[in-house]
Write a protein that holds these residues in place. Structure first.
Motif, mmCIF file in Angstrom:
data_model
loop_
_atom_site.group_PDB
_atom_site.id
_atom_site.type_symbol
_atom_site.label_atom_id
_atom_site.label_comp_id
_atom_site.label_asym_id
_atom_site.label_seq_id
_atom_site.Cartn_x
_atom_site.Cartn_y
_atom_site.Cartn_z
ATOM 1 N N LEU A 1 69.395 44.537 41.278
ATOM 2 C CA LEU A 1 68.229 45.061 41.990
ATOM 3 C C LEU A 1 67.137 45.484 41.008
ATOM 4 O O LEU A 1 65.944 45.272 41.257
ATOM 5 C CB LEU A 1 68.637 46.226 42.891
ATOM 6 C CG LEU A 1 67.607 46.734 43.875
ATOM 7 C CD1 LEU A 1 67.106 45.607 44.768
ATOM 8 C CD2 LEU A 1 68.202 47.852 44.724
ATOM 9 N N CYS A 2 67.546 46.027 39.887
ATOM 10 C CA CYS A 2 66.587 46.419 38.859
ATOM 11 C C CYS A 2 65.857 45.192 38.312
ATOM 12 O O CYS A 2 64.646 45.218 38.094
ATOM 13 C CB CYS A 2 67.309 47.161 37.743
ATOM 14 S SG CYS A 2 66.218 47.791 36.470
ATOM 15 N N TYR B 1 63.148 44.216 40.751
ATOM 16 C CA TYR B 1 61.961 45.075 40.651
ATOM 17 C C TYR B 1 61.144 44.758 39.404
ATOM 18 O O TYR B 1 59.912 44.781 39.429
ATOM 19 C CB TYR B 1 62.348 46.551 40.662
ATOM 20 C CG TYR B 1 62.725 47.069 42.024
ATOM 21 C CD1 TYR B 1 61.904 46.865 43.127
ATOM 22 C CD2 TYR B 1 63.899 47.784 42.220
ATOM 23 C CE1 TYR B 1 62.238 47.336 44.377
ATOM 24 C CE2 TYR B 1 64.249 48.269 43.471
ATOM 25 C CZ TYR B 1 63.414 48.045 44.537
ATOM 26 O OH TYR B 1 63.748 48.520 45.773
ATOM 27 N N LEU C 1 59.200 41.633 39.942
ATOM 28 C CA LEU C 1 58.072 41.896 40.829
ATOM 29 C C LEU C 1 57.019 42.785 40.172
ATOM 30 O O LEU C 1 56.036 43.155 40.809
ATOM 31 C CB LEU C 1 58.556 42.551 42.126
ATOM 32 C CG LEU C 1 59.393 41.675 43.041
ATOM 33 C CD1 LEU C 1 59.967 42.508 44.190
ATOM 34 C CD2 LEU C 1 58.567 40.523 43.572
ATOM 35 N N ASP C 2 57.249 43.133 38.907
ATOM 36 C CA ASP C 2 56.340 43.986 38.128
ATOM 37 C C ASP C 2 56.196 45.376 38.754
ATOM 38 O O ASP C 2 55.089 45.889 38.944
ATOM 39 C CB ASP C 2 54.980 43.313 37.954
ATOM 40 C CG ASP C 2 54.182 43.917 36.812
ATOM 41 O OD1 ASP C 2 54.809 44.478 35.883
ATOM 42 O OD2 ASP C 2 52.949 43.844 36.838
ATOM 43 N N ILE C 3 57.338 45.965 39.099
ATOM 44 C CA ILE C 3 57.382 47.336 39.617
ATOM 45 C C ILE C 3 58.344 48.133 38.735
ATOM 46 O O ILE C 3 59.436 48.506 39.163
ATOM 47 C CB ILE C 3 57.844 47.367 41.092
ATOM 48 C CG1 ILE C 3 57.087 46.350 41.930
ATOM 49 C CG2 ILE C 3 57.643 48.761 41.676
ATOM 50 C CD1 ILE C 3 57.619 46.211 43.330
ATOM 51 N N ASN D 1 58.288 51.201 37.555
ATOM 52 C CA ASN D 1 58.580 52.593 37.918
ATOM 53 C C ASN D 1 59.695 52.680 38.956
ATOM 54 O O ASN D 1 60.543 53.574 38.892
ATOM 55 C CB ASN D 1 57.321 53.288 38.430
ATOM 56 C CG ASN D 1 56.324 53.524 37.333
ATOM 57 O OD1 ASN D 1 56.700 53.783 36.192
ATOM 58 N ND2 ASN D 1 55.055 53.425 37.655
ATOM 59 N N THR D 2 59.712 51.771 39.901
ATOM 60 C CA THR D 2 60.785 51.736 40.896
ATOM 61 C C THR D 2 62.098 51.345 40.227
ATOM 62 O O THR D 2 63.151 51.896 40.550
ATOM 63 C CB THR D 2 60.435 50.757 42.028
ATOM 64 O OG1 THR D 2 59.154 51.111 42.557
ATOM 65 C CG2 THR D 2 61.463 50.809 43.127
ATOM 66 N N ALA D 3 62.034 50.413 39.286
ATOM 67 C CA ALA D 3 63.237 50.022 38.551
ATOM 68 C C ALA D 3 63.772 51.198 37.745
ATOM 69 O O ALA D 3 64.992 51.413 37.678
ATOM 70 C CB ALA D 3 62.927 48.851 37.630
ATOM 71 N N LEU E 1 65.516 53.599 40.050
ATOM 72 C CA LEU E 1 66.808 53.048 40.426
ATOM 73 C C LEU E 1 67.833 53.234 39.312
ATOM 74 O O LEU E 1 68.981 53.610 39.576
ATOM 75 C CB LEU E 1 66.661 51.564 40.768
ATOM 76 C CG LEU E 1 67.937 50.853 41.190
ATOM 77 C CD1 LEU E 1 68.399 51.369 42.543
ATOM 78 C CD2 LEU E 1 67.718 49.368 41.224
#
Length: 92
Positions: free
Chosen positions: A8-9, A12, A15-17, A19-21, A24
């Motif tokens: 999942l990381c 993320y 998807l160039d996210i 901070n969410t990674a 997580l």
């Protein structure tokens, strides 16, 4: 379960996210507190975000958990080298 966090990381990060990674991976760190791969992933994300201080702290924690982790040693030495402290990187 641990591979699910990593997969999942990766999604993320693709998807160039970052901070969410990072959030997580922090959550995974609370579930698996002594897993050096999670702390190494956190350090790599901090490096992607250009947060050298937090990355260095995370790499040091990786070395506390796994003293033979070559990637953490190399990244920590590179961080010291680029912070104009090459004598520290030679000792690391």
């Amino acid at each position: 379960m641990l591979s699910t966090f990593f997969d999942l990381c990766k999604v993320y990060l693709k998807l160039d996210i970052p901070n969410t990674a990072l959030e997580l991976m922090m959550k995974a760190g609370t579930s698996f507190p002594n897993e050096p791969r999670i702390v190494l992933g956190i350090a790599q994300i901090y490096d992607m975000l250009n947060d050298a201080d937090s990355a260095s702290k995370a790499y040091k924690k990786v070395l506390q958990l796994d003293a033979s982790n070559v990637e953490a040693m190399a990244c920590l030495a590179a961080n010291h080298y680029y912070e104009d402290a090459p004598e520290v990187s030679e000792r690391a």
